[in-house]
Design a protein around this motif. Sequence first.
Motif, PDB file in Angstrom:
ATOM      1  N   ASN A  80       0.772  -1.182   0.013  1.00 20.59           N
ATOM      2  CA  ASN A  80       0.074  -0.057  -0.094  1.00 20.59           C
ATOM      3  C   ASN A  80       0.749   1.297   0.075  1.00 20.59           C
ATOM      4  OD1 ASN A  80      -2.747   1.730   0.566  1.00 20.59           O
ATOM      5  ND2 ASN A  80      -1.631   2.015   2.319  1.00 20.59           N
ATOM      6  N   ASP A  81       1.981   1.216   0.533  1.00 24.62           N
ATOM      7  CA  ASP A  81       3.131   2.383   0.835  1.00 24.62           C
ATOM      8  C   ASP A  81       3.827   2.465  -0.544  1.00 24.62           C
ATOM      9  OD1 ASP A  81       4.252   4.622   1.556  1.00 24.62           O
ATOM     10  OD2 ASP A  81       5.535   3.277   3.185  1.00 24.62           O
TER      11      ASP A  81
ATOM     12  N   THR B 160       0.343   0.620  -7.754  1.00 23.44           N
ATOM     13  CA  THR B 160       1.173   1.879  -7.343  1.00 23.44           C
ATOM     14  C   THR B 160       0.904   2.366  -5.786  1.00 23.44           C
ATOM     15  OG1 THR B 160       0.833   2.828  -9.445  1.00 23.44           O
ATOM     16  CG2 THR B 160       1.354   4.384  -7.846  1.00 23.44           C
ATOM     17  N   GLY B 161       1.824   2.276  -5.009  1.00 19.84           N
ATOM     18  CA  GLY B 161       1.872   2.907  -3.739  1.00 19.84           C
ATOM     19  C   GLY B 161       1.782   4.356  -3.526  1.00 19.84           C
ATOM     20  N   ILE B 162       1.172   4.608  -2.374  1.00 21.17           N
ATOM     21  CA  ILE B 162       0.831   6.032  -1.902  1.00 21.17           C
ATOM     22  C   ILE B 162       2.027   6.762  -1.533  1.00 21.17           C
ATOM     23  CG2 ILE B 162      -1.791   5.574  -1.416  1.00 21.17           C
ATOM     24  CD1 ILE B 162      -1.097   5.639   1.444  1.00 21.17           C
ATOM     25  N   GLY B 163       3.041   6.169  -1.282  1.00 21.45           N
ATOM     26  CA  GLY B 163       4.271   6.869  -0.457  1.00 21.45           C
ATOM     27  C   GLY B 163       5.395   6.945  -1.625  1.00 21.45           C
TER      28      GLY B 163
END
Length: 492
Positions: free
Chosen positions: A462-463, A470-473
């Motif tokens: 998730n990161d 695609t990660g949010i971080g």
Amino acid sequence: MKNIYYLKFVAIIVLFVVCSCAKKETPPPNIVIIFTDDQGYSDVGVFGAKGFETPHLDAMAAEGMKFTDFYVGSSVCSPSRAALLTGCYPQRVGIPGVLFPEKTNTEWNPEERRTKTGIHESETTIAEMLKQKGYATGAFGKWHLGHHKKFLPLQQGFDEYFGLPYSNDMRPGKKKNKQSYPDLPLMDGNKTHRFMEDDQSMLTSEYTEHAIDFIKRNKDNPFFVYLPHSMPHIPLYPSEKYNGHSENGIYGDVIEEIDWSVGQINKTLKELDLEENTLVIFTCDNGPWLIFGDHGGSADPLREGKFTTFEGGQRVACLMKWTKTIPKGTVCSEIASTLDLLPTIAGITGARLPDKKIDGHDIRDLISGNPEAKSPTDAFYYYRGWQLEAVRSGKWKLHLPHSYSMVVKSDSGNVHGRLGIKSEIELSLFDLSKDISETTNVAEQYPEVVKSLMEKIEGMKNDLGDSEETGIGKRDCGWQIEPEEWPAQKGV
């Protein structure tokens, strides 16, 4: 009247004491990071080297701390360097794989020349962080975080740079995508010092000499030296002095010359009375390039090497020495990594951490020699490119199913006697405290451990993402729109 004289006398004594204390105030510590290329876990004497000797590295272990469970951010060059200098997983800063130089002329397919990448200008390197505290900063060796001017060391917080902008095998005559590499420049600052031909035998000594000169010129100021050697990445070039020096052929010769370099750095610090106030770190960018056989190193007893997420790819030798601060002859078997260097150096020097998220942790408690100290790293993640392949937490390591190139001895006439064979690993759990070689899958015996590690993996996906996810971080790398001249072109 007597009281007046007495008060004057006391005032003089107090002033003397204050001045003496001010003179004795310890200046900010110097930092030296020595970073070799493709050196195997067991290619240092105290880690089990065979066929060559490393007395200066062994002395560092005796005078400081040996890390047995130390990791790098990737099993290949560019992302590993991005991780060290930013304290972030390379995927977070947009550099998951090796960066390649390309010619900026019509010999290249225009469709292959859309953009070129490097480290983003908004990322904070160790050098930029230390500039806040008035440090002199110098990089001497292989850079490999972008070859255009905007990506080079002088634009990333370093006052001085001397070295190759990328790997020493990326040179004319070698090819990628059927195109020859451009001329290989040895750079001084942002300009080409000379172009490398076929002889690279003076690289190790030249890097060392520049680093020592920098230390001598900045002995009265706090300084940061980043010394990323080009070798033992192939092609191997020992100097004339070390050619034929070891029992292990040219690879051993190159390692013994790197050991000499380490000795020269430590000798200089001692002669300048800087040894007690300088943290010296020695480690490697990734595991050995096993396919090159006797031109590559050894990760024994670890499994596999470069290009893989097995221990041989990302667990590396690490030594730290800081006289009177790090206890002599100590061993740390807690998880630590190059991601931890930036926040640890920030803690040591009082520098302000980057405003953006980093992944490393301050490990001053570990290097203090506190026997009760525990790693602040709850989980360490192993990516290959954008693909998340494994995670380690404590003694447990879980591999997700993935393919890899297994290196075996070759009977096919391979010049180096090794061959890469495509192989697969299923979902596998290893107890590294008992099985450092990752040979026995115990996933079925410990389903609760697998479940816990899978939860960590999902959080990381998730990161920072995973393959197509695609990660949010994730942050972007730096971009260079082509065509544009770059400092290492002939005639520029």
